[in-house]
Design a protein around this motif. Sequence first.
Motif, PDB file in Angstrom:
ATOM      1  N   ASP A 102      43.411  46.583  37.864  1.00 37.78           N
ATOM      2  CA  ASP A 102      43.574  48.007  38.141  1.00 37.78           C
ATOM      3  C   ASP A 102      44.462  48.695  37.109  1.00 37.78           C
ATOM      4  O   ASP A 102      44.336  49.895  36.868  1.00 37.78           O
ATOM      5  CB  ASP A 102      44.161  48.222  39.537  1.00 37.78           C
ATOM      6  CG  ASP A 102      43.167  47.878  40.647  1.00 37.78           C
ATOM      7  OD1 ASP A 102      41.956  47.825  40.348  1.00 37.78           O
ATOM      8  OD2 ASP A 102      43.608  47.653  41.786  1.00 37.78           O
ATOM      9  N   HIS A 103      45.389  47.930  36.529  1.00 39.99           N
ATOM     10  CA  HIS A 103      46.329  48.496  35.552  1.00 39.99           C
ATOM     11  C   HIS A 103      46.184  47.768  34.211  1.00 39.99           C
ATOM     12  O   HIS A 103      47.175  47.443  33.550  1.00 39.99           O
ATOM     13  CB  HIS A 103      47.772  48.375  36.070  1.00 39.99           C
ATOM     14  CG  HIS A 103      47.999  49.039  37.398  1.00 39.99           C
ATOM     15  ND1 HIS A 103      47.822  48.380  38.606  1.00 39.99           N
ATOM     16  CD2 HIS A 103      48.359  50.306  37.726  1.00 39.99           C
ATOM     17  CE1 HIS A 103      48.082  49.203  39.603  1.00 39.99           C
ATOM     18  NE2 HIS A 103      48.413  50.382  39.099  1.00 39.99           N
ATOM     19  N   TRP A 104      44.941  47.541  33.808  1.00 39.82           N
ATOM     20  CA  TRP A 104      44.690  46.718  32.631  1.00 39.82           C
ATOM     21  C   TRP A 104      45.246  47.347  31.354  1.00 39.82           C
ATOM     22  O   TRP A 104      45.649  46.634  30.425  1.00 39.82           O
ATOM     23  CB  TRP A 104      43.187  46.457  32.484  1.00 39.82           C
ATOM     24  CG  TRP A 104      42.357  47.687  32.221  1.00 39.82           C
ATOM     25  CD1 TRP A 104      41.774  48.491  33.130  1.00 39.82           C
ATOM     26  CD2 TRP A 104      42.027  48.228  30.939  1.00 39.82           C
ATOM     27  NE1 TRP A 104      41.101  49.519  32.518  1.00 39.82           N
ATOM     28  CE2 TRP A 104      41.229  49.377  31.166  1.00 39.82           C
ATOM     29  CE3 TRP A 104      42.323  47.857  29.627  1.00 39.82           C
ATOM     30  CZ2 TRP A 104      40.742  50.159  30.125  1.00 39.82           C
ATOM     31  CZ3 TRP A 104      41.832  48.633  28.580  1.00 39.82           C
ATOM     32  CH2 TRP A 104      41.052  49.766  28.827  1.00 39.82           C
ATOM     33  N   LEU A 108      47.516  45.367  28.831  1.00 40.91           N
ATOM     34  CA  LEU A 108      47.033  45.200  27.460  1.00 40.91           C
ATOM     35  C   LEU A 108      48.078  45.670  26.458  1.00 40.91           C
ATOM     36  O   LEU A 108      48.367  44.980  25.468  1.00 40.91           O
ATOM     37  CB  LEU A 108      45.732  45.980  27.279  1.00 40.91           C
ATOM     38  CG  LEU A 108      45.077  45.889  25.892  1.00 40.91           C
ATOM     39  CD1 LEU A 108      44.684  44.455  25.585  1.00 40.91           C
ATOM     40  CD2 LEU A 108      43.863  46.810  25.807  1.00 40.91           C
ATOM     41  N   VAL A 109      48.665  46.834  26.722  1.00 38.57           N
ATOM     42  CA  VAL A 109      49.679  47.362  25.813  1.00 38.57           C
ATOM     43  C   VAL A 109      50.933  46.495  25.843  1.00 38.57           C
ATOM     44  O   VAL A 109      51.513  46.175  24.792  1.00 38.57           O
ATOM     45  CB  VAL A 109      50.019  48.818  26.175  1.00 38.57           C
ATOM     46  CG1 VAL A 109      51.213  49.315  25.356  1.00 38.57           C
ATOM     47  CG2 VAL A 109      48.815  49.724  25.948  1.00 38.57           C
ATOM     48  N   GLY A 110      51.368  46.097  27.059  1.00 39.47           N
ATOM     49  CA  GLY A 110      52.573  45.277  27.169  1.00 39.47           C
ATOM     50  C   GLY A 110      52.418  43.935  26.490  1.00 39.47           C
ATOM     51  O   GLY A 110      53.277  43.514  25.705  1.00 39.47           O
ATOM     52  N   ALA A 343      52.981  38.278  36.311  1.00 38.37           N
ATOM     53  CA  ALA A 343      51.642  38.633  35.853  1.00 38.37           C
ATOM     54  C   ALA A 343      51.662  38.962  34.368  1.00 38.37           C
ATOM     55  O   ALA A 343      50.790  38.520  33.599  1.00 38.37           O
ATOM     56  CB  ALA A 343      51.104  39.817  36.657  1.00 38.37           C
ATOM     57  N   MET A 344      52.658  39.721  33.926  1.00 38.70           N
ATOM     58  CA  MET A 344      52.774  40.068  32.510  1.00 38.70           C
ATOM     59  C   MET A 344      53.068  38.827  31.671  1.00 38.70           C
ATOM     60  O   MET A 344      52.474  38.626  30.602  1.00 38.70           O
ATOM     61  CB  MET A 344      53.872  41.110  32.320  1.00 38.70           C
ATOM     62  CG  MET A 344      53.980  41.675  30.907  1.00 38.70           C
ATOM     63  SD  MET A 344      52.679  42.855  30.508  1.00 38.70           S
ATOM     64  CE  MET A 344      53.263  44.317  31.369  1.00 38.70           C
ATOM     65  N   GLN A 345      53.992  37.978  32.143  1.00 39.06           N
ATOM     66  CA  GLN A 345      54.333  36.761  31.408  1.00 39.06           C
ATOM     67  C   GLN A 345      53.126  35.825  31.305  1.00 39.06           C
ATOM     68  O   GLN A 345      52.859  35.246  30.245  1.00 39.06           O
ATOM     69  CB  GLN A 345      55.496  36.040  32.107  1.00 39.06           C
ATOM     70  CG  GLN A 345      56.836  36.746  32.011  1.00 39.06           C
ATOM     71  CD  GLN A 345      57.535  36.508  30.691  1.00 39.06           C
ATOM     72  OE1 GLN A 345      57.295  35.527  30.012  1.00 39.06           O
ATOM     73  NE2 GLN A 345      58.420  37.425  30.322  1.00 39.06           N
ATOM     74  N   THR A 346      52.391  35.670  32.404  1.00 36.46           N
ATOM     75  CA  THR A 346      51.245  34.758  32.404  1.00 36.46           C
ATOM     76  C   THR A 346      50.124  35.292  31.522  1.00 36.46           C
ATOM     77  O   THR A 346      49.501  34.531  30.759  1.00 36.46           O
ATOM     78  CB  THR A 346      50.727  34.548  33.833  1.00 36.46           C
ATOM     79  OG1 THR A 346      51.787  34.039  34.646  1.00 36.46           O
ATOM     80  CG2 THR A 346      49.571  33.563  33.859  1.00 36.46           C
ATOM     81  N   ALA A 347      49.855  36.598  31.608  1.00 40.39           N
ATOM     82  CA  ALA A 347      48.814  37.188  30.766  1.00 40.39           C
ATOM     83  C   ALA A 347      49.150  37.012  29.288  1.00 40.39           C
ATOM     84  O   ALA A 347      48.269  36.703  28.469  1.00 40.39           O
ATOM     85  CB  ALA A 347      48.650  38.669  31.109  1.00 40.39           C
ATOM     86  N   LEU A 350      48.587  33.324  28.221  1.00 46.11           N
ATOM     87  CA  LEU A 350      47.169  33.005  28.046  1.00 46.11           C
ATOM     88  C   LEU A 350      46.629  33.618  26.758  1.00 46.11           C
ATOM     89  O   LEU A 350      45.814  32.999  26.056  1.00 46.11           O
ATOM     90  CB  LEU A 350      46.374  33.492  29.254  1.00 46.11           C
ATOM     91  CG  LEU A 350      46.683  32.771  30.574  1.00 46.11           C
ATOM     92  CD1 LEU A 350      45.916  33.418  31.723  1.00 46.11           C
ATOM     93  CD2 LEU A 350      46.336  31.290  30.477  1.00 46.11           C
ATOM     94  N   ALA A 351      47.104  34.825  26.419  1.00 46.71           N
ATOM     95  CA  ALA A 351      46.671  35.451  25.171  1.00 46.71           C
ATOM     96  C   ALA A 351      47.102  34.623  23.970  1.00 46.71           C
ATOM     97  O   ALA A 351      46.317  34.387  23.037  1.00 46.71           O
ATOM     98  CB  ALA A 351      47.241  36.869  25.077  1.00 46.71           C
ATOM     99  N   VAL A 352      48.350  34.149  23.981  1.00 44.05           N
ATOM    100  CA  VAL A 352      48.849  33.331  22.874  1.00 44.05           C
ATOM    101  C   VAL A 352      48.143  31.981  22.847  1.00 44.05           C
ATOM    102  O   VAL A 352      47.815  31.448  21.780  1.00 44.05           O
ATOM    103  CB  VAL A 352      50.376  33.153  22.980  1.00 44.05           C
ATOM    104  CG1 VAL A 352      50.879  32.130  21.960  1.00 44.05           C
ATOM    105  CG2 VAL A 352      51.076  34.488  22.766  1.00 44.05           C
TER     106      VAL A 352
END
Length: 370
Positions: A102-104, A108-110, A343-347, A350-352
């Motif tokens: 909902d707040h992608w 994405l920016v963070g 959620a921010m830390q996990t996302a 996974l990106a890294v």
Amino acid sequence: MPVFKPDPVQEDAAPTAPALSPLALAGRWVAMAALSAALGGALNAAGLPAAMLLGPMIAAAAMALSGRSVPLPRAAHFAALGVVGCMVGEATPPTVLGDILDHWVVFLVGVGSVVGLAGGLGWLLARAQVLPGTTAVWGAWPGAASAMVILSDAHGADMRLVAVMQYLRVSLVAASAALIARFWVGVPEGVEAAAVDWFPAPDLLGLAVTAAVVTASLAIGRIVRMPSALFLAPMAIAIALNASDLPTPALPPWLLTGAYAVAGWGIGLRFTRPILAHAARALPQLLIGIVALIGLCFCLGVALAAATGEDLLTAVLATSPGGMDSVAIIAASSDVDMPFVMAMQTARFLAVLFLGPWLARLIASWVPRA
């Protein structure tokens, strides 16, 4: 400035320490435990969040750097990560994935901003010839430090230098985040810490579930050969259990405190004299770079708080450059929106994890050849 090329035999040239007798080893364990309790108690009395992570971390580093290191069983460290993962999962509602979707744009920016800042730091360190090639980028990547070290070795970087930079970053992030939580953000007036019931009536079924989840995470970590699974798997399992009618893990204060202490030891014991000697010439530049990264991520957290309406400490922890386990412990010890933080830390992790190898090669290719 000449390219930093560490002596490849420096670490191996150190004399092998003689095997300790059981009595001597027990004495070191008692000394480290006592120092951990004293430092943790002092930091707790000062009101610092995650005192039982920071105190043992400092105690273990002091023991290791004084040449009195103790071997921390891998199973104990992995089990501690599993308990912390359960704690995060218990505090995370099952709707977290929907919230991310909902707040992608915010996520994405963070995530992109922190990864971009870390990649920029790696590029600067490589361009200034502080560290060679992709080693600088892997050392700067924000994520689970142990995973970054292992992945860096698999992709040709110097894992010892990556380990130094990763664990320096984790230590400084943990210390700075705790200080910000205590002295800058502060505690609301009139709010007093609730008394802790250290040994509540045992929830035998819940403790059995905790043991089963941690055991399952150890098995998963061994199968996928990814250290971060030891933290992410129990977190995911605990979230799934919360969404069902099944029993959930029990996490009494004595268990969490023990897990925090073992996690702190796992960080502090990394700082041995041989590995720091291996990176001695680069340490001042690494410290400056890491402090700059933490400062920039803090500014990003301030901007995130202003843009989203999240409280400042939540935003700062969400954008802090790792590691996930220590940030989780600090978040659990503070009045923050833990699901948003994790959620921010996990996302970002996974990106890294998926983009890190490609980005490391790309950033290294932008460094002019000496």
